[in-house]
Design a protein around this motif. Sequence first.
Motif, short mmCIF file in Angstrom:
data_model
loop_
_atom_site.label_atom_id
_atom_site.label_comp_id
_atom_site.label_asym_id
_atom_site.label_seq_id
_atom_site.Cartn_x
_atom_site.Cartn_y
_atom_site.Cartn_z
N VAL A 98 0.85 -1.19 0.00
CA VAL A 98 0.00 0.00 0.00
C VAL A 98 0.88 1.24 0.00
O VAL A 98 1.93 1.27 0.64
N SER A 99 0.43 2.25 -0.69
CA SER A 99 1.13 3.54 -0.68
C SER A 99 0.71 4.29 0.58
O SER A 99 -0.23 5.08 0.58
N THR A 100 1.42 4.02 1.68
CA THR A 100 1.02 4.61 2.96
C THR A 100 1.16 6.13 2.96
O THR A 100 0.39 6.82 3.62
N ASN A 101 2.13 6.66 2.22
CA ASN A 101 2.26 8.12 2.21
C ASN A 101 1.06 8.76 1.50
O ASN A 101 0.55 9.79 1.93
N TYR A 102 0.60 8.14 0.42
CA TYR A 102 -0.56 8.67 -0.31
C TYR A 102 -1.83 8.56 0.54
O TYR A 102 -2.61 9.51 0.64
N MET A 103 -2.02 7.41 1.17
CA MET A 103 -3.21 7.22 2.01
C MET A 103 -3.17 8.14 3.23
O MET A 103 -4.19 8.67 3.65
N ALA A 104 -1.98 8.36 3.79
CA ALA A 104 -1.83 9.29 4.91
C ALA A 104 -2.19 10.70 4.46
O ALA A 104 -2.88 11.44 5.17
N MET A 105 -1.73 11.09 3.28
CA MET A 105 -2.03 12.43 2.75
C MET A 105 -3.53 12.64 2.62
O MET A 105 -4.06 13.67 3.02
N ILE A 106 -4.23 11.65 2.09
CA ILE A 106 -5.68 11.77 1.94
C ILE A 106 -6.35 11.89 3.31
O ILE A 106 -7.21 12.73 3.52
N MET A 107 -5.93 11.04 4.26
CA MET A 107 -6.56 11.07 5.58
C MET A 107 -6.27 12.38 6.29
O MET A 107 -7.15 12.94 6.97
N ILE A 108 -5.05 12.89 6.18
CA ILE A 108 -4.73 14.18 6.79
C ILE A 108 -5.58 15.28 6.18
O ILE A 108 -6.14 16.12 6.90
N GLU A 109 -5.70 15.29 4.87
CA GLU A 109 -6.51 16.33 4.22
C GLU A 109 -7.96 16.23 4.65
O GLU A 109 -8.62 17.25 4.87
N ARG A 110 -8.48 15.02 4.82
CA ARG A 110 -9.85 14.88 5.33
C ARG A 110 -9.97 15.48 6.72
O ARG A 110 -10.93 16.20 7.02
N GLY A 111 -8.98 15.19 7.58
CA GLY A 111 -9.00 15.78 8.92
C GLY A 111 -8.91 17.29 8.88
O GLY A 111 -9.62 18.00 9.62
N CYS A 112 -8.05 17.80 8.01
CA CYS A 112 -7.89 19.26 7.88
C CYS A 112 -9.19 19.90 7.40
O CYS A 112 -9.59 20.96 7.91
N CYS A 113 -9.85 19.29 6.44
CA CYS A 113 -11.12 19.82 5.94
C CYS A 113 -12.17 19.87 7.05
O CYS A 113 -12.89 20.86 7.20
#
Length: 164
Positions: A98-113
């Motif tokens: 799994v691309s953990t950096n990509y999935m982390a980026m998406i989850m962080i952006e969701r939290g930020c939103c």
Amino acid sequence: MNLSIVTEKLEPLTIATKQLNTAIDLFLSNLDFLSSLTLAGAAEEILGKLLEKEGKEPVLHRLVQLTAIEYEKEKDVFNFYNKFRNAYKHLDEDLGYVSTNYMAMIMIERGCCNYRSLLASETKQIAKFRERVFPDITYEEAINGKVGFAPPQELHEFIKTNEK
């Protein structure tokens, strides 16, 4: 090591903010994408519940609605967006590579939103994340709900696989 006991009164917003800021720090310093993903996922979930209590819509619901228009299967889209967070949180599925950096980026952006929707502001870490990862999105656009990523190609593949 001499450990002194520290007691704190923790409110959900304080917990989520600390988790999200720590997730961003880990992500931006390339230290631990998996921990960044799970911390951001926990924060995103808490912030989403706080938004719902205020009668506001969490970013996940907006993403599901926007994406599900194409597929007409909201549940599949919802499951995709939470698949990696839940798999690592519950250890209930082998995800392989799994691309953990990509999935982390998406989850962080969701939290930020969710944070921005709740408070109409950004922490220093959230601002730093937006400026480094999504430099084309202004503060004003972010506060007004612009999301820094489009649904990933993996979503399309996930939906097709589950159609069978």
